[in-house]
Design a protein around this motif. Structure first.
Motif, PDB file in Angstrom:
ATOM      1  N   LEU B  17     -21.290 -22.361  21.384  1.00 39.35           N
ATOM      2  CA  LEU B  17     -22.604 -22.996  21.228  1.00 39.35           C
ATOM      3  C   LEU B  17     -23.699 -21.926  21.188  1.00 39.35           C
ATOM      4  N   LEU B  18     -23.550 -20.914  22.064  1.00 38.88           N
ATOM      5  CA  LEU B  18     -24.546 -19.835  22.057  1.00 38.88           C
ATOM      6  C   LEU B  18     -24.544 -19.105  20.722  1.00 38.88           C
ATOM      7  N   PHE B  19     -23.330 -18.873  20.192  1.00 38.73           N
ATOM      8  CA  PHE B  19     -23.232 -18.208  18.883  1.00 38.73           C
ATOM      9  C   PHE B  19     -23.912 -19.056  17.811  1.00 38.73           C
ATOM     10  N   LEU B  20     -23.644 -20.385  17.858  1.00 42.50           N
ATOM     11  CA  LEU B  20     -24.247 -21.288  16.868  1.00 42.50           C
ATOM     12  C   LEU B  20     -25.772 -21.254  16.960  1.00 42.50           C
ATOM     13  N   ILE B  59     -25.978 -31.399  16.566  1.00 40.47           N
ATOM     14  CA  ILE B  59     -27.382 -31.722  16.848  1.00 40.47           C
ATOM     15  C   ILE B  59     -28.106 -30.487  17.380  1.00 40.47           C
ATOM     16  N   ALA B  60     -27.372 -29.646  18.134  1.00 42.59           N
ATOM     17  CA  ALA B  60     -27.977 -28.392  18.619  1.00 42.59           C
ATOM     18  C   ALA B  60     -28.390 -27.524  17.431  1.00 42.59           C
ATOM     19  N   VAL B  61     -27.548 -27.489  16.390  1.00 41.62           N
ATOM     20  CA  VAL B  61     -27.861 -26.706  15.190  1.00 41.62           C
ATOM     21  C   VAL B  61     -29.153 -27.241  14.552  1.00 41.62           C
ATOM     22  N   LEU B  62     -29.237 -28.559  14.399  1.00 41.15           N
ATOM     23  CA  LEU B  62     -30.417 -29.145  13.750  1.00 41.15           C
ATOM     24  C   LEU B  62     -31.675 -28.938  14.599  1.00 41.15           C
ATOM     25  N   ALA B  63     -31.520 -29.092  15.926  1.00 45.21           N
ATOM     26  CA  ALA B  63     -32.674 -28.917  16.817  1.00 45.21           C
ATOM     27  C   ALA B  63     -33.127 -27.457  16.807  1.00 45.21           C
ATOM     28  N   THR B  64     -32.161 -26.530  16.731  1.00 44.49           N
ATOM     29  CA  THR B  64     -32.515 -25.102  16.697  1.00 44.49           C
ATOM     30  C   THR B  64     -33.270 -24.771  15.420  1.00 44.49           C
ATOM     31  N   ILE B  65     -32.811 -25.344  14.306  1.00 41.97           N
ATOM     32  CA  ILE B  65     -33.519 -25.144  13.034  1.00 41.97           C
ATOM     33  C   ILE B  65     -34.968 -25.621  13.189  1.00 41.97           C
ATOM     34  N   TYR B  66     -35.104 -26.770  13.844  1.00 41.36           N
ATOM     35  CA  TYR B  66     -36.436 -27.360  14.018  1.00 41.36           C
ATOM     36  C   TYR B  66     -37.363 -26.395  14.759  1.00 41.36           C
ATOM     37  N   VAL B  67     -36.916 -25.907  15.933  1.00 32.41           N
ATOM     38  CA  VAL B  67     -37.818 -25.070  16.734  1.00 32.41           C
ATOM     39  C   VAL B  67     -38.024 -23.692  16.102  1.00 32.41           C
ATOM     40  N   SER B 359     -29.858 -26.671  24.654  1.00 32.31           N
ATOM     41  CA  SER B 359     -29.793 -25.859  23.432  1.00 32.31           C
ATOM     42  C   SER B 359     -31.191 -25.573  22.904  1.00 32.31           C
ATOM     43  N   MET B 360     -32.069 -26.571  22.995  1.00 33.57           N
ATOM     44  CA  MET B 360     -33.440 -26.349  22.520  1.00 33.57           C
ATOM     45  C   MET B 360     -34.138 -25.294  23.374  1.00 33.57           C
ATOM     46  N   PHE B 361     -33.850 -25.327  24.668  1.00 34.39           N
ATOM     47  CA  PHE B 361     -34.427 -24.333  25.580  1.00 34.39           C
ATOM     48  C   PHE B 361     -33.944 -22.932  25.190  1.00 34.39           C
ATOM     49  N   VAL B 362     -32.629 -22.810  24.998  1.00 34.41           N
ATOM     50  CA  VAL B 362     -32.054 -21.503  24.633  1.00 34.41           C
ATOM     51  C   VAL B 362     -32.613 -21.046  23.285  1.00 34.41           C
ATOM     52  N   ALA B 363     -32.779 -21.993  22.345  1.00 38.66           N
ATOM     53  CA  ALA B 363     -33.304 -21.641  21.017  1.00 38.66           C
ATOM     54  C   ALA B 363     -34.701 -21.038  21.126  1.00 38.66           C
TER      55      ALA B 363
END
Lengths: 152, 501
Positions: B17-20, B59-67, B359-363
């Protein structure tokens, strides 16, 4: 005047056509519908609402005419024509051939003068995306000249 | 509580997940710095790539793209005076003038810090506000949901681009699109024209790709040969102690504003950044610096637009009502991956929900590091010629649309909605209301049908439900409030010669 009101006119025509189509829908027996509404009711209500909003829009345009939009430039027209070409090529040859041809022509239409760069982009991009989708996501693509050769 | 905390913490223990998140942050920043692409288009293009992923990872991927894309829009806003995303438009007002004065590194440093702070504050609010709201929403029945979706649709009137009436027409058109296919109760086919691939209705993904990515391609085509002024910089500078003293109040205020605006259905980062900027100016002691390179202006806009990302996830996940164009795509992602958006999500999928928040926090932390150390490299990507970039977007759009259902119809839908979206934008209509209308359409119709059944066909009984009335009053105020306010205050705003001001 008519040119300024082109958007409300188109919206009115679309709404009326949809209402007409909705009126052609089958009626469901009352036993099934019960206390709820017929399937045609909701789209008709939506389009009636759209006609009301369109009337307000027409009034707003009448009161404050908007700026005339700039005429569409050649590149935009070409891009749209290439979408039609994409449809034709996909149906008649192969989706990936269509993508590569359209990408190449799109690059040239958008002002790319380096033919080799445009060609490399047009061939390598779909190829790499294909490899990813085929090997990682296991997506089967529609058969065509290339796919028949690849899938056998 | 413990389950939520352990889920939040588990994000850092999942190396994949961190890599993603790391990889997607890079992709998100690249998408954000490319003028025209932005978070919404990026999420639409990446959605098909998440199909085989675990729901949380997807969803983590999509949320990361967002932020990350929302933040990255500021890089080009500062260096080439072209906002990579519409949310960064307010950043150009002061970011570019500061860069022209030779302080591009300082401007980017302020933008990175303010964005990260705004983003982290909003994720913290998300973690607390979402379950509280879910507890309230758990009591909602069809009449309340119907009223809520009407409220969501009414908020389309205030989306930044387009006018109120045009946005509502777009929303109604989107709701109509949701009626295509077999009707849920009676199975009567509506507007299918004999095409049985439409039996289940229009697929969201190709419509989104068409409306956002393909229409953007046609919009960008008129700017195909435009040259940009690029300002070089040495490195990103962390804000000095003086800078922190100057901006901390602005950052705090704009983070609050951004989070609140993000929570409102259909409002997004663009509105948040504009209000964050204007509030920064209103409360500043150095108003004269605004527009000439004020660091408060940059901080105000940037903290607000990234704070809106977390805020917008609240109605998306708790109520199933998207807070912005990008969250509309995230909502589609949730549905595609079998996570039913709504209050039940917080009971049934607690771990998944908090892993997404984590995931959003990490992003946010990832783009802080990348923004500080690699913004210079990312800025150069914005110079990729449009003639190379947009053909790639075309290929990604058509292949991505096909991948979801292996259906050629989806490709034609992308092309048709690309042209519809382009024509709509050409005549001043925004495309986000169409997308939001399409997503909310089913909810509106199904909840209206169920309400009618509950009340034996007496629709006016909906007005006997206090919560439903509350949302309908909010919807009415959202639609007519500005006009009523204008009418009520006409006298007090009139000048001496009788003309209204």
């Amino acid at each position: 005047m008519i040119k300024q009101q082109i958007v409300p006119i188109v919206l009115t025509i679309v709404s009326v056509v949809i209402i007409y189509l909705a009126l052609q829908l089958d009626l469901s027996p009352p036993m099934i519908v019960g206390d709820s509404m017929q399937p045609r009711a909701f789209p008709i209500f939506l389009m009636a609402l759209n006609l009301f909003l369109t009337a307000i829009l027409a009034y707003q345009i009448f009161k404050t005419p908007p700026k005339k939009p700039e005429p569409m430039n050649r590149v935009t027209w070409l891009s749209m024509v290439l979408m039609v070409l994409f449809y034709g090529l996909t149906v008649s040859t192969d989706m990936f051939i269509a993508i590569a041809v359209v990408m190449f022509l799109l690059s040239l239409a958008w002002g790319e003068r380096r033919l080799l760069v445009a060609a490399a982009n047009a061939v390598l991009t779909p190829f790499l995306i294909f490899l990813l989708f085929d090997n990682v996501l296991r997506i089967r693509f529609p058969r065509g000249i290339l796919m028949n050769w690849y899938y056998g | 509580m413990y389950e939520a905390l352990s889920a939040l913490g588990s994000v850092v223990l999942d190396p994949y997940l961190l890599f993603l998140i790391f990889a997607t942050t890079i992709i998100g920043i690249v998408i954000g710095v490319l003028p025209g692409l932005g978070a919404t288009t990026g999420a639409a293009l990446l959605l098909p790539f998440t199909l085989t992923m675990d729901p949380v990872h997807a969803i983590a991927v999509l949320a990361t793209i967002y932020v990350s894309a929302t933040f990255a829009g500021s890089i080009t806003a500062i260096l080439i005076n072209t906002p990579g995303t519409s949310a960064a438009a307010a950043t150009t007002f002061d970011g570019f003038p500061l860069a022209q004065r030779g302080e591009a590194g300082r401007a980017l440093g302020i933008a990175v810090i303010a964005s990260t702070f705004g983003g982290i504050v909003s994720v913290i609010v998300l973690c607390f506000a979402a379950p509280l709201l879910a507890r309230v929403a758990y009591e909602f029945r069809p009449p309340e949901y119907f009223a809520l979706t009407i409220f969501g649709l009414s908020m389309l009137a205030s989306i930044s681009s387009g006018g109120a009436v045009k946005n509502l027409i777009g929303g109604v058109f989107g709701v109509w699109l949701s009626t295509i296919g077999a009707e849920r109760v009676t199975a009567i086919e509506r507007f299918m024209f004999g095409n049985y691939e439409l039996y289940e209705g229009l697929s969201f993904v190709p419509v989104m790709i068409g409306l956002f990515a393909m229409s953007e391609l046609l919009v960008q085509s008129k700017m195909a040969n435009q040259a940009v002024e690029y300002i070089k910089m040495k490195a990103v500078q962390l804000p000095s102690r003086e800078d922190y003293k100057k901006i901390w109040k602005t950052v705090l205020r704009s983070s609050g504003i951004g989070t609140f605006i993000g929570i409102l259905p259909a409002e997004g980062a663009t509105v948040a950044s504009m209000i964050g900027y204007s509030e920064a100016k209103r409360w500043s002691k150095n108003k004269e610096e605004f527009g000439k390179g004020s660091i408060e202006g940059i901080a105000g806009a940037e903290s607000a637009n990234n704070a809106a990302t977390g805020g917008a996830m609240v109605p998306t996940m708790v109520l199933g009502i998207p807070g912005s164009g990008t969250t509309a795509i995230i909502l589609v992602g949730l549905m595609v991956h079998g996570l039913r958006p709504g209050p039940y999500l917080f009971n049934e999928q607690v771990t998944a929900v908090y892993q997404i928040f984590g995931s959003m926090f990490v992003a946010n932390v990832m783009f802080l590091l990348m923004g500080l150390y690699a913004a210079k490299i990312f800025a150069r990507i914005s110079l990729v010629p449009a003639a190379i970039l947009w053909p790639i977007v075309f290929a990604l759009s058509v292949i991505g649309a096909y991948a979801l259902n292996s259906s050629m119809l989806d490709i034609w839908i992308v092309l048709i909605f690309g042209v519809i979206g382009f024509l709509a934008r050409r005549f001043g209509f925004a495309v986000a209301p169409i997308a939001v209308g399409l997503i909310l359409g089913k909810m509106v119709e199904v909840n209206l049908q169920n309400s009618l059944k509950i009340f034996n066909g007496e629709w006016w009984q909906i007005f006997t439900q206090p919560l439903a009335v509350f949302f309908l009053v909010l919807a009415f105020l959202g639609l007519c409030g500005p006009q009523l306010f204008r009418l009520a205050t006409r006298g007090s705003f009139e000048t001496k010669d009788g003309k209204s001001n």
